[in-house]
Design a protein around this motif. Sequence first.
Motif, mmCIF file in Angstrom:
data_model
loop_
_atom_site.group_PDB
_atom_site.id
_atom_site.type_symbol
_atom_site.label_atom_id
_atom_site.label_comp_id
_atom_site.label_asym_id
_atom_site.label_seq_id
_atom_site.Cartn_x
_atom_site.Cartn_y
_atom_site.Cartn_z
ATOM 1 N N ILE A 102 38.737 30.916 35.552
ATOM 2 C CA ILE A 102 39.763 31.964 35.432
ATOM 3 C C ILE A 102 39.161 33.333 35.720
ATOM 4 O O ILE A 102 39.756 34.162 36.421
ATOM 5 N N TRP A 103 37.947 33.582 35.197
ATOM 6 C CA TRP A 103 37.284 34.868 35.441
ATOM 7 C C TRP A 103 37.042 35.060 36.935
ATOM 8 O O TRP A 103 37.260 36.155 37.464
ATOM 9 N N LEU A 104 36.604 33.998 37.637
ATOM 10 C CA LEU A 104 36.336 34.099 39.070
ATOM 11 C C LEU A 104 37.618 34.400 39.849
ATOM 12 O O LEU A 104 37.628 35.264 40.748
ATOM 13 N N LEU A 105 38.702 33.720 39.503
ATOM 14 C CA LEU A 105 39.976 33.957 40.180
ATOM 15 C C LEU A 105 40.472 35.383 39.959
ATOM 16 O O LEU A 105 40.933 36.055 40.897
ATOM 17 N N LEU A 106 40.357 35.869 38.712
ATOM 18 C CA LEU A 106 40.792 37.232 38.413
ATOM 19 C C LEU A 106 39.907 38.258 39.110
ATOM 20 O O LEU A 106 40.389 39.292 39.595
ATOM 21 N N PHE A 107 38.609 37.981 39.165
ATOM 22 C CA PHE A 107 37.682 38.904 39.808
ATOM 23 C C PHE A 107 37.995 39.037 41.298
ATOM 24 O O PHE A 107 38.086 40.148 41.841
ATOM 25 N N ILE A 108 38.184 37.883 41.965
ATOM 26 C CA ILE A 108 38.494 37.905 43.398
ATOM 27 C C ILE A 108 39.859 38.550 43.640
ATOM 28 O O ILE A 108 40.024 39.377 44.536
ATOM 29 N N GLY A 109 40.849 38.161 42.828
ATOM 30 C CA GLY A 109 42.199 38.704 42.996
ATOM 31 C C GLY A 109 42.261 40.199 42.789
ATOM 32 O O GLY A 109 42.884 40.927 43.580
ATOM 33 N N SER A 110 41.608 40.685 41.713
ATOM 34 C CA SER A 110 41.627 42.130 41.456
ATOM 35 C C SER A 110 40.850 42.887 42.530
ATOM 36 O O SER A 110 41.247 43.975 42.950
ATOM 37 N N GLY A 111 39.732 42.300 43.002
ATOM 38 C CA GLY A 111 38.966 42.936 44.074
ATOM 39 C C GLY A 111 39.778 43.055 45.356
ATOM 40 O O GLY A 111 39.777 44.105 46.015
ATOM 41 N N MET A 112 40.491 41.979 45.722
ATOM 42 C CA MET A 112 41.335 42.021 46.914
ATOM 43 C C MET A 112 42.458 43.042 46.753
ATOM 44 O O MET A 112 42.804 43.753 47.707
ATOM 45 N N THR A 113 43.021 43.130 45.549
ATOM 46 C CA THR A 113 44.094 44.095 45.298
ATOM 47 C C THR A 113 43.608 45.529 45.484
ATOM 48 O O THR A 113 44.273 46.357 46.123
ATOM 49 N N ILE A 114 42.432 45.830 44.911
ATOM 50 C CA ILE A 114 41.882 47.183 45.026
ATOM 51 C C ILE A 114 41.574 47.519 46.481
ATOM 52 O O ILE A 114 41.889 48.617 46.969
ATOM 53 N N MET A 115 40.982 46.565 47.202
ATOM 54 C CA MET A 115 40.636 46.821 48.604
ATOM 55 C C MET A 115 41.882 47.028 49.462
ATOM 56 O O MET A 115 41.928 47.925 50.309
ATOM 57 N N ASN A 116 42.898 46.187 49.234
ATOM 58 C CA ASN A 116 44.137 46.341 49.998
ATOM 59 C C ASN A 116 44.832 47.663 49.684
ATOM 60 O O ASN A 116 45.406 48.302 50.578
ATOM 61 N N PHE A 117 44.777 48.087 48.429
ATOM 62 C CA PHE A 117 45.377 49.365 48.049
ATOM 63 C C PHE A 117 44.668 50.516 48.775
ATOM 64 O O PHE A 117 45.315 51.415 49.324
ATOM 65 N N HIS A 118 43.325 50.478 48.765
ATOM 66 C CA HIS A 118 42.572 51.544 49.424
ATOM 67 C C HIS A 118 42.805 51.537 50.933
ATOM 68 O O HIS A 118 42.805 52.600 51.568
ATOM 69 N N TYR A 119 42.993 50.364 51.486
ATOM 70 C CA TYR A 119 43.286 50.284 52.921
ATOM 71 C C TYR A 119 44.668 50.874 53.220
ATOM 72 O O TYR A 119 44.855 51.597 54.207
ATOM 73 N N ASP A 120 45.646 50.566 52.366
ATOM 74 C CA ASP A 120 47.013 51.062 52.586
ATOM 75 C C ASP A 120 47.087 52.583 52.521
ATOM 76 O O ASP A 120 47.868 53.208 53.251
ATOM 77 N N VAL A 121 46.335 53.175 51.605
ATOM 78 C CA VAL A 121 46.399 54.632 51.445
ATOM 79 C C VAL A 121 45.327 55.348 52.271
ATOM 80 O O VAL A 121 45.151 56.570 52.133
ATOM 81 N N SER A 122 44.584 54.579 53.114
ATOM 82 C CA SER A 122 43.540 55.158 53.986
ATOM 83 C C SER A 122 42.516 55.958 53.181
ATOM 84 O O SER A 122 42.206 57.120 53.491
ATOM 85 N N MET A 123 41.997 55.335 52.117
ATOM 86 C CA MET A 123 41.076 56.031 51.238
ATOM 87 C C MET A 123 39.803 56.467 51.952
ATOM 88 O O MET A 123 39.284 57.573 51.715
#
Length: 204
Positions: A102-123
């Motif tokens: 569960i920790w691994l799934l949450l870690f990967i999922g949250s990491g992908m979410t943060i990266m996609n957010f930064h990509y969307d807002v052109s951080m």
Amino acid sequence: MGDQVYIRLRHKIKIPKEKKLLLKDIAYITANENWRKLIENTFIYQVKKEDKNIVVLDIYSVIRILRNHHPNLDFQSIGPNQTIAYVGVSSKNPRIFIVGLIWLLLFIGSGMTIMNFHYDVSMQEVQQHLHFLLTGNNDPYPLWLQIPYSIGLGLGMILFFNHVFKKRINEEPSPLEVEIHKYQQELDNYVILHENEMSKKDDD
């Protein structure tokens, strides 16, 4: 009127299967010491197999039982009107493999979410432009901005959830704990409402 006895039902309890519930199991009692010792062992309900996982006990039924046994006492209810009894609920230590998965799934999922957010807002472009405004130089990797930003992002998550592993930073509940509490309250209200509807059908 007889002696006053004040009863406050517990909001929820956990009990083993097929347990005989006494008044002291489901309620707090305030009365004369002699009366309290006498009535706290009054039998209230026998948990049956058909009750499954949840039993809801209503204050009306409890007081009716008590008045049948002690008609000379005046029972007053304060607090919740129902007790929710969860049958056969036992706390087990979580398995390390499942927790790790569960920790691994949450870690990967949250990491992908943060990266996609930064990509969307052109951080990255924002940080490059900010670096140019402050220094006058173009740099595709302004690490002096990116590294503190990454550290601050992690610290911000820790402060937001108010926990470092099992240690709480301060006494305030985290937003996640508040949401879990609200969900549990709504679940308890649904169980009570559903039980009252079933009781009305049985009475009809």
